[in-house]
Enzyme design. Sequence first.
Site, PDB file in Angstrom:
ATOM      1  N   THR A   1     -74.608 -11.647 -25.336  1.00  0.00           N
ATOM      2  CA  THR A   1     -74.112 -10.387 -24.746  1.00  0.00           C
ATOM      3  C   THR A   1     -74.497  -9.181 -25.617  1.00  0.00           C
ATOM      4  N   GLY A   2     -74.314  -8.000 -25.051  1.00  0.00           N
ATOM      5  CA  GLY A   2     -74.372  -6.741 -25.800  1.00  0.00           C
ATOM      6  C   GLY A   2     -75.599  -6.561 -26.689  1.00  0.00           C
TER       7      GLY A   2
ATOM      8  N   GLY B   1     -75.549 -13.885 -29.444  1.00  0.00           N
ATOM      9  CA  GLY B   1     -76.795 -13.464 -28.771  1.00  0.00           C
ATOM     10  C   GLY B   1     -76.712 -13.439 -27.250  1.00  0.00           C
TER      11      GLY B   1
ATOM     12  N   PRO C   1     -71.881   4.351 -32.358  1.00  0.00           N
ATOM     13  CA  PRO C   1     -71.558   3.871 -31.009  1.00  0.00           C
ATOM     14  C   PRO C   1     -72.784   3.551 -30.144  1.00  0.00           C
TER      15      PRO C   1
ATOM     16  N   ARG D   1     -62.646  -3.254 -25.556  1.00  0.00           N
ATOM     17  CA  ARG D   1     -61.636  -3.509 -26.589  1.00  0.00           C
ATOM     18  C   ARG D   1     -61.333  -2.308 -27.467  1.00  0.00           C
TER      19      ARG D   1
ATOM     20  N   TYR E   1     -67.722   1.977 -40.856  1.00  0.00           N
ATOM     21  CA  TYR E   1     -66.415   1.934 -41.538  1.00  0.00           C
ATOM     22  C   TYR E   1     -66.326   0.772 -42.529  1.00  0.00           C
TER      23      TYR E   1
ATOM     24  N   SER F   1     -49.953  -9.844 -35.624  1.00  0.00           N
ATOM     25  CA  SER F   1     -49.434 -11.063 -36.256  1.00  0.00           C
ATOM     26  C   SER F   1     -50.465 -11.490 -37.304  1.00  0.00           C
TER      27      SER F   1
ATOM     28  N   PRO G   1     -74.424   0.205 -37.160  1.00  0.00           N
ATOM     29  CA  PRO G   1     -74.594   1.024 -35.955  1.00  0.00           C
ATOM     30  C   PRO G   1     -73.413   1.972 -35.751  1.00  0.00           C
TER      31      PRO G   1
ATOM     32  N   PHE H   1     -60.441  -5.425 -31.843  1.00  0.00           N
ATOM     33  CA  PHE H   1     -59.680  -4.671 -30.848  1.00  0.00           C
ATOM     34  C   PHE H   1     -58.860  -3.646 -31.593  1.00  0.00           C
TER      35      PHE H   1
HETATM   36  C1  HXC Z   1     -52.230  -7.256 -30.893  1.00  0.00           C
HETATM   37  C2  HXC Z   1     -53.531  -9.098 -30.293  1.00  0.00           C
HETATM   38  C3  HXC Z   1     -54.255  -8.304 -29.366  1.00  0.00           C
HETATM   39  C4  HXC Z   1     -53.871  -6.917 -29.233  1.00  0.00           C
HETATM   40  C5  HXC Z   1     -55.067 -10.319 -29.331  1.00  0.00           C
HETATM   41  N1  HXC Z   1     -54.077 -10.331 -30.221  1.00  0.00           N
HETATM   42  N2  HXC Z   1     -55.201  -9.087 -28.788  1.00  0.00           N
HETATM   43  N3  HXC Z   1     -52.542  -8.599 -31.041  1.00  0.00           N
HETATM   44  N4  HXC Z   1     -52.865  -6.447 -30.020  1.00  0.00           N
HETATM   45  N5  HXC Z   1     -54.521  -6.103 -28.399  1.00  0.00           N
HETATM   46  C6  HXC Z   1     -53.576 -11.471 -30.985  1.00  0.00           C
HETATM   47  C7  HXC Z   1     -53.050 -12.586 -30.083  1.00  0.00           C
HETATM   48  O1  HXC Z   1     -51.702 -12.333 -29.660  1.00  0.00           O
HETATM   49  C8  HXC Z   1     -53.119 -13.796 -31.031  1.00  0.00           C
HETATM   50  O2  HXC Z   1     -52.088 -13.784 -31.974  1.00  0.00           O
HETATM   51  C9  HXC Z   1     -54.410 -13.493 -31.817  1.00  0.00           C
HETATM   52  O3  HXC Z   1     -54.637 -12.087 -31.707  1.00  0.00           O
HETATM   53  C10 HXC Z   1     -55.608 -14.243 -31.259  1.00  0.00           C
HETATM   54  O4  HXC Z   1     -55.756 -13.887 -29.894  1.00  0.00           O
HETATM   55  P1  HXC Z   1     -56.494 -14.855 -28.852  1.00  0.00           P
HETATM   56  O5  HXC Z   1     -56.669 -14.102 -27.593  1.00  0.00           O
HETATM   57  O6  HXC Z   1     -55.791 -16.185 -28.807  1.00  0.00           O
HETATM   58  O7  HXC Z   1     -57.899 -15.140 -29.610  1.00  0.00           O
HETATM   59  P2  HXC Z   1     -59.313 -15.480 -29.066  1.00  0.00           P
HETATM   60  O8  HXC Z   1     -59.230 -16.054 -27.671  1.00  0.00           O
HETATM   61  O9  HXC Z   1     -60.025 -16.254 -30.126  1.00  0.00           O
HETATM   62  O10 HXC Z   1     -60.022 -14.028 -28.911  1.00  0.00           O
HETATM   63  C11 HXC Z   1     -60.430 -13.295 -30.004  1.00  0.00           C
HETATM   64  C12 HXC Z   1     -60.445 -11.783 -29.744  1.00  0.00           C
HETATM   65  C13 HXC Z   1     -61.178 -11.452 -28.419  1.00  0.00           C
HETATM   66  C14 HXC Z   1     -61.088 -11.117 -30.949  1.00  0.00           C
HETATM   67  C15 HXC Z   1     -58.982 -11.334 -29.641  1.00  0.00           C
HETATM   68  O11 HXC Z   1     -61.108 -10.057 -28.166  1.00  0.00           O
HETATM   69  C16 HXC Z   1     -62.628 -11.870 -28.466  1.00  0.00           C
HETATM   70  O12 HXC Z   1     -62.943 -13.046 -28.156  1.00  0.00           O
HETATM   71  N6  HXC Z   1     -63.554 -10.978 -28.852  1.00  0.00           N
HETATM   72  C17 HXC Z   1     -64.999 -11.265 -29.000  1.00  0.00           C
HETATM   73  C18 HXC Z   1     -65.858 -10.114 -28.621  1.00  0.00           C
HETATM   74  C19 HXC Z   1     -65.504  -8.784 -29.251  1.00  0.00           C
HETATM   75  O13 HXC Z   1     -64.356  -8.593 -29.722  1.00  0.00           O
HETATM   76  N7  HXC Z   1     -66.449  -7.833 -29.175  1.00  0.00           N
HETATM   77  C20 HXC Z   1     -66.241  -6.490 -29.676  1.00  0.00           C
HETATM   78  C21 HXC Z   1     -66.980  -6.308 -30.953  1.00  0.00           C
HETATM   79  S1  HXC Z   1     -67.088  -4.604 -31.147  1.00  0.00           S
HETATM   80  P3  HXC Z   1     -50.738 -14.687 -31.816  1.00  0.00           P
HETATM   81  O14 HXC Z   1     -49.979 -14.449 -33.081  1.00  0.00           O
HETATM   82  O15 HXC Z   1     -50.043 -14.124 -30.585  1.00  0.00           O
HETATM   83  O16 HXC Z   1     -51.195 -16.099 -31.637  1.00  0.00           O
HETATM   84  C22 HXC Z   1     -67.189  -4.138 -32.717  1.00  0.00           C
HETATM   85  C23 HXC Z   1     -67.589  -2.666 -32.823  1.00  0.00           C
HETATM   86  C24 HXC Z   1     -67.166  -1.956 -34.032  1.00  0.00           C
HETATM   87  O17 HXC Z   1     -66.969  -4.867 -33.623  1.00  0.00           O
HETATM   88  C25 HXC Z   1     -67.482  -0.461 -34.110  1.00  0.00           C
HETATM   89  C26 HXC Z   1     -67.592   0.337 -32.851  1.00  0.00           C
HETATM   90  C27 HXC Z   1     -68.006   1.776 -33.025  1.00  0.00           C
HETATM   91  P1  NAP Z   2     -70.116  -8.045 -27.874  1.00  0.00           P
HETATM   92  O1  NAP Z   2     -71.066  -8.020 -26.726  1.00  0.00           O
HETATM   93  O2  NAP Z   2     -68.677  -8.322 -27.590  1.00  0.00           O
HETATM   94  O3  NAP Z   2     -70.678  -9.118 -28.916  1.00  0.00           O
HETATM   95  C1  NAP Z   2     -69.904  -9.944 -29.715  1.00  0.00           C
HETATM   96  C2  NAP Z   2     -70.433 -11.371 -29.588  1.00  0.00           C
HETATM   97  O4  NAP Z   2     -69.839 -12.217 -30.571  1.00  0.00           O
HETATM   98  C3  NAP Z   2     -70.174 -12.009 -28.223  1.00  0.00           C
HETATM   99  O5  NAP Z   2     -71.383 -12.481 -27.693  1.00  0.00           O
HETATM  100  C4  NAP Z   2     -69.250 -13.190 -28.521  1.00  0.00           C
HETATM  101  O6  NAP Z   2     -69.525 -14.273 -27.661  1.00  0.00           O
HETATM  102  C5  NAP Z   2     -69.624 -13.484 -29.972  1.00  0.00           C
HETATM  103  N1  NAP Z   2     -68.563 -14.181 -30.691  1.00  0.00           N
HETATM  104  C6  NAP Z   2     -67.268 -13.779 -30.821  1.00  0.00           C
HETATM  105  N2  NAP Z   2     -66.582 -14.695 -31.517  1.00  0.00           N
HETATM  106  C7  NAP Z   2     -67.471 -15.681 -31.853  1.00  0.00           C
HETATM  107  C8  NAP Z   2     -67.360 -16.903 -32.585  1.00  0.00           C
HETATM  108  N3  NAP Z   2     -66.204 -17.306 -33.124  1.00  0.00           N
HETATM  109  N4  NAP Z   2     -68.478 -17.650 -32.742  1.00  0.00           N
HETATM  110  C9  NAP Z   2     -69.654 -17.275 -32.196  1.00  0.00           C
HETATM  111  N5  NAP Z   2     -69.823 -16.142 -31.505  1.00  0.00           N
HETATM  112  C10 NAP Z   2     -68.731 -15.353 -31.332  1.00  0.00           C
HETATM  113  O7  NAP Z   2     -70.149  -6.674 -28.681  1.00  0.00           O
HETATM  114  P2  NAP Z   2     -71.361  -5.792 -29.278  1.00  0.00           P
HETATM  115  O8  NAP Z   2     -70.962  -4.386 -29.120  1.00  0.00           O
HETATM  116  O9  NAP Z   2     -72.673  -6.246 -28.739  1.00  0.00           O
HETATM  117  O10 NAP Z   2     -71.272  -6.135 -30.835  1.00  0.00           O
HETATM  118  C11 NAP Z   2     -72.348  -6.767 -31.519  1.00  0.00           C
HETATM  119  C12 NAP Z   2     -72.266  -6.449 -33.001  1.00  0.00           C
HETATM  120  O11 NAP Z   2     -72.468  -5.054 -33.214  1.00  0.00           O
HETATM  121  C13 NAP Z   2     -70.931  -6.781 -33.670  1.00  0.00           C
HETATM  122  O12 NAP Z   2     -71.162  -7.274 -34.978  1.00  0.00           O
HETATM  123  C14 NAP Z   2     -70.235  -5.450 -33.728  1.00  0.00           C
HETATM  124  O13 NAP Z   2     -69.270  -5.384 -34.751  1.00  0.00           O
HETATM  125  C15 NAP Z   2     -71.428  -4.554 -34.029  1.00  0.00           C
HETATM  126  N6  NAP Z   2     -71.220  -3.136 -33.731  1.00  0.00           N
HETATM  127  C16 NAP Z   2     -71.207  -2.721 -32.444  1.00  0.00           C
HETATM  128  C17 NAP Z   2     -71.058  -1.373 -32.181  1.00  0.00           C
HETATM  129  C18 NAP Z   2     -71.093  -0.831 -30.780  1.00  0.00           C
HETATM  130  O14 NAP Z   2     -70.932   0.377 -30.612  1.00  0.00           O
HETATM  131  N7  NAP Z   2     -71.310  -1.656 -29.770  1.00  0.00           N
HETATM  132  C19 NAP Z   2     -70.899  -0.460 -33.240  1.00  0.00           C
HETATM  133  C20 NAP Z   2     -70.897  -0.954 -34.547  1.00  0.00           C
HETATM  134  C21 NAP Z   2     -71.074  -2.297 -34.775  1.00  0.00           C
HETATM  135  P3  NAP Z   2     -68.433 -15.387 -27.214  1.00  0.00           P
HETATM  136  O15 NAP Z   2     -67.246 -14.662 -26.712  1.00  0.00           O
HETATM  137  O16 NAP Z   2     -69.176 -16.188 -26.182  1.00  0.00           O
HETATM  138  O17 NAP Z   2     -68.157 -16.222 -28.429  1.00  0.00           O
END
Ligand code: HXC
Ligand code: NAP
Length: 292
Positions: free
Chosen positions: A28-29, A26, A201, A210, A158, A116, A199, A108
């Site tokens: 961000t985003g 809650g 985009p 990412r 998806y 991995s 949703p 990502f």
């Molecule tokens: C390959 C990767 C990588 C990359 C990370 N890893 N990035 N591998 N290519 N680009 C690997 C790392 O090497 C590591 O593996 C493992 O993944 C964990 O990475 P960490 O950085 O240590 O993890 P962590 O700090 O917990 O971060 C998690 C995360 C990060 C998911 C990688 O991006 C994050 O915190 N994201 C939260 C917010 C988020 O992703 N929001 C977007 C949601 S959008 P090894 O083996 O090296 O240890 C969404 C939209 C969908 O869902 C639809 C859109 C239209």
């Molecule tokens: P976002 O801002 O990156 O939101 C993701 C949130 O999840 C962050 O606030 C992050 O906060 C939190 N999070 C990640 N790992 C967590 C963990 N282990 N425990 C608790 N919280 C965690 O991205 P967004 O675009 O708003 O995405 C929100 C939702 O919409 C997601 O479910 C995504 O799949 C969905 N969605 C988004 C889109 C789009 O176009 N934006 C499209 C389809 C679906 P911390 O890093 O502080 O933990």
Amino acid sequence: MDEKVYTQSMLKDNAFEGKTIVVTGGGTGLGKAMSKYFSELSANVVITSRKIDVLKNTAEEISDETGHEVLPVQCDVSDYHQVEELLKESVEKFGKVDSLVNNAAGNFISPTERLSNRAFDVIVNIVLKGTYNCTLAFGKDWIEKKQPGTVLNIITTYAWTGSGYVVPSAVSKAGVLALTRSLAVEWAKYGIRLNAIAPGPFPTKGAWERLLPGDLVEKFDFKNKVPLRRVGEHQELANLAAYLISGFSAYINGETVTIDGGEWLQGAGQFNFLEALPKDMWDSIEKMLRKK
Ligand code: HXC
Ligand code: NAP
């Protein structure tokens, strides 16, 4: 009608008076946009994620604007113990919880063979495990206390088509869809409803950084994939979310509402590629076909 009516609040003021809503991710985003709207509608909102500083800033920003308290709670949803603490703190603060929004996610882009096993785990642990951890903890509490509740899961389109290059996310969101449909039936007898939003985009920093890093953002502008030729506005998603957790949607259960301007259907329809043909080409095609 105002052509951008979807950027305005849909429910009436005070629609969530006395209700407590927990939103994972809650800070961000989209999670922040939903939390802000629930607070505008007078809800007690609990926002949670791993980064407490981000949560505190968002909580302060929202409550300054709406005048309603927002509780920031640090919690990694992949850890069941932390989720139980989140539930405890929410109940201690506001007395009860009425709704849970499973919005936290990690994602990502990557060719799958480059991942991995830990990279796969990390996404599944946030998206699928995080969602069932929260749903289980909050659901058990509602059942034990004989309290009704609503759960809203944020998935993606998806979840049912699958998608290359985001495979850990796709398998996790598919699991969340199965969870939504399964428990919608099993827990209806306890007064618990579960629904999902898929949703298309919606620009957010977290997703765009990412999924479209560097110049991919210009090369693959998401709006070109959407028949309505635009991306989503956060308020229209917040409006839908508020409706689905509220009593106004009391007969909707186990449903996934897609909000993507027609994007996934455009990709799915066999002949939708014909959109690219100009009018004069249609004139000659018609002549050819009519002759036959
Ligand atoms: C390959 C990767 C990588 C990359 C990370 N890893 N990035 N591998 N290519 N680009 C690997 C790392 O090497 C590591 O593996 C493992 O993944 C964990 O990475 P960490 O950085 O240590 O993890 P962590 O700090 O917990 O971060 C998690 C995360 C990060 C998911 C990688 O991006 C994050 O915190 N994201 C939260 C917010 C988020 O992703 N929001 C977007 C949601 S959008 P090894 O083996 O090296 O240890 C969404 C939209 C969908 O869902 C639809 C859109 C239209
Ligand atoms: P976002 O801002 O990156 O939101 C993701 C949130 O999840 C962050 O606030 C992050 O906060 C939190 N999070 C990640 N790992 C967590 C963990 N282990 N425990 C608790 N919280 C965690 O991205 P967004 O675009 O708003 O995405 C929100 C939702 O919409 C997601 O479910 C995504 O799949 C969905 N969605 C988004 C889109 C789009 O176009 N934006 C499209 C389809 C679906 P911390 O890093 O502080 O933990």
